[in-house]
Structure formats: structure tokens, C-alpha cells
Design a protein around this motif. Structure first.
Motif, short mmCIF file in Angstrom:
data_model
loop_
_atom_site.label_atom_id
_atom_site.label_comp_id
_atom_site.label_asym_id
_atom_site.label_seq_id
_atom_site.Cartn_x
_atom_site.Cartn_y
_atom_site.Cartn_z
N LYS A 145 31.96 51.97 113.40
CA LYS A 145 31.41 51.82 112.05
C LYS A 145 32.46 51.27 111.09
O LYS A 145 32.11 50.62 110.09
CB LYS A 145 30.87 53.15 111.54
CG LYS A 145 30.12 53.02 110.22
CD LYS A 145 29.40 54.30 109.83
CE LYS A 145 28.65 54.12 108.54
NZ LYS A 145 27.83 55.30 108.21
N SER A 146 33.74 51.46 111.40
CA SER A 146 34.80 50.98 110.50
C SER A 146 34.78 49.46 110.35
O SER A 146 35.31 48.92 109.38
CB SER A 146 36.18 51.44 111.00
OG SER A 146 36.57 50.73 112.17
N PHE A 147 34.15 48.74 111.28
CA PHE A 147 34.07 47.28 111.20
C PHE A 147 32.86 46.81 110.41
O PHE A 147 32.71 45.63 110.14
CB PHE A 147 34.01 46.66 112.61
CG PHE A 147 35.25 46.92 113.41
CD1 PHE A 147 36.45 46.32 113.09
CD2 PHE A 147 35.22 47.79 114.49
CE1 PHE A 147 37.60 46.56 113.83
CE2 PHE A 147 36.35 48.04 115.23
CZ PHE A 147 37.55 47.42 114.90
N SER A 148 31.98 47.75 110.05
CA SER A 148 30.74 47.39 109.34
C SER A 148 30.98 47.38 107.83
O SER A 148 31.71 48.22 107.30
CB SER A 148 29.65 48.40 109.68
OG SER A 148 28.50 48.18 108.90
N SER A 149 30.33 46.45 107.15
CA SER A 149 30.44 46.41 105.68
C SER A 149 29.59 47.52 105.05
O SER A 149 29.85 47.95 103.94
CB SER A 149 29.99 45.05 105.16
OG SER A 149 28.67 44.78 105.57
N GLU A 150 28.59 48.00 105.77
CA GLU A 150 27.70 49.05 105.26
C GLU A 150 28.20 50.40 105.75
O GLU A 150 28.22 50.67 106.95
CB GLU A 150 26.27 48.79 105.76
CG GLU A 150 25.25 49.76 105.22
CD GLU A 150 25.22 49.82 103.70
OE1 GLU A 150 25.54 50.90 103.16
OE2 GLU A 150 24.89 48.82 103.05
#
Length: 198
Positions: A145-150
Motif C-alpha cells: 500500500k505504501s506505493f499507492s497514492s490512495e
């Protein structure tokens, strides 16, 4: 997207199409190209001495593939295997270095990205030493999730199967399934149409 497609193309990148089970590079081979995913999913894996697969990461659109190896004289410690039809930009190491020399901000952005990736990877690896299955699984979910903008709750559709989660955490698939159900009861994640949202 880590580096704008137009910039990569202007420095000589080519667009390459791959299909499930294609190997982008093998463990032990020498890094010669910068790869960035336009669309699709790539897994980085390794097989231990018993032939058991360990998945180190699953990379999705916009991410680069093992770019850190272009900054040192080491061979790949993993395989990069295509999971679904994928399109990648491929830029030679020489042209990649020239692009960084001529674009200071891109170089800084890559340094920041590598630092963030390393930070979250260390946290995930620390969690993987836990004897608690929920800690291991949440560590992997936080890393991806750390790579997601959301970043809001339940906004991230986890791009991993239960088997892949097992391969990343060293847990049995049955343990992963049971733990995910418990995490849903604790409102740590949601399951919609068999997909995990974190």
C-alpha cells in the motif's frame, strides 16, 4: 509513474510486451537495462535450496523493476517473472545513467523513491520475523500500500492472491486464509468479491 514515459522514450527507451510466465531477467544475470512497468504485474522471486518459491515483491503499473542494481556491479539476486500481459519501457543502463546526469530532479526523485522503498522493505522484513501471522500479513499489506497514492482505509485493492501472500510471509496458505478472515472481523481489511481491500 516513477519517470515520465516521454522522457524515457526521448533517451531511447523501447516499449516491450510480455506475457504470463515470461522471464524479464534471471537470478544471477547482469543488469543491463532500466525497466518501468506501463501496465501489468511482475513478481520478483527466488527459490530456496528445497525449491520452495519465496516472493519478494509484486510490482504494478508505474513502478520500476530492480532499478537499484543499475547503481552497483552486482548480479540480480532474484528472477523477474510476468504474472499477466504486461507492457514495459526498457532503457539501456548507459542511456539511463546519461538521463540521470542530465536531469537532476529525476535523479533526486529516484533517490527518494529508493529510500522509501528500502524503509518500507525493512519494516516488512522486521514484521516477517514475528511469530504472529497477522503481523506478517499486515507488514506485506503495508509495504504494497505504501506505493499507492490512495492511503485511506480500504482504498487499496491488494494485488496478491492468498498463495502469493503465503509465499511472501513464509506462512501456509490455510494460515493466510484464516488470518485474513480474522483481520476482516477486526475491521483491519475488507473482502469484496474475494479481493482484499486494505
Amino acid at each position: 509513474m516513477l519517470i515520465e514515459q516521454e522522457l524515457l522514450l526521448s533517451f531511447g527507451a523501447t516499449i516491450e510486451n510480455f506475457y504470463p510466465a515470461d522471464i524479464i531477467f534471471d537470478e544471477g544475470s547482469t543488469p543491463k537495462y532500466y525497466y518501468q512497468i506501463v501496465k501489468g504485474r511482475i513478481k520478483l522471486n527466488h527459490y530456496n535450496e528445497n525449491g520452495k518459491e519465496l516472493i519478494l515483491a509484486i510490482l504494478t503499473s508505474g513502478l520500476s523493476v530492480c532499478e537499484l542494481l543499475l547503481f552497483m556491479d552486482k548480479t540480480y539476486p532474484v528472477n523477474a517473472v510476468v504474472l499477466e500481459p504486461s507492457t514495459l519501457l526498457r532503457l539501456s543502463k548507459v542511456d539511463f545513467e546519461r538521463m540521470l546526469d542530465e536531469n537532476v530532479m529525476i535523479s533526486r526523485n529516484i533517490n527518494k523513491f529508493l529510500s522509501e522503498r528500502l524503509y518500507h522493505k525493512i519494516i516488512m522484513l522486521e514484521n516477517n520475523t514475528s511469530t504472529h501471522a497477522d503481523v506478517r500479513i499486515l507488514g506485506v499489506l503495508n509495504y504494497h500500500k505504501s506505493f499507492s497514492s490512495e492511503q485511506s482505509k480500504y482504498s487499496f485493492e491488494v494485488p496478491l492472491t492468498r498463495q502469493q501472500l503465503a509465499s511472501m510471509t513464509g506462512l501456509r496458505v490455510e494460515t493466510v486464509i484464516r488470518t485474513i478472515k480474522n483481520l476482516e472481523k477486526l475491521s483491519k481489511l475488507q473482502i469484496r468479491d474475494r479481493k482484499i481491500y486494505y
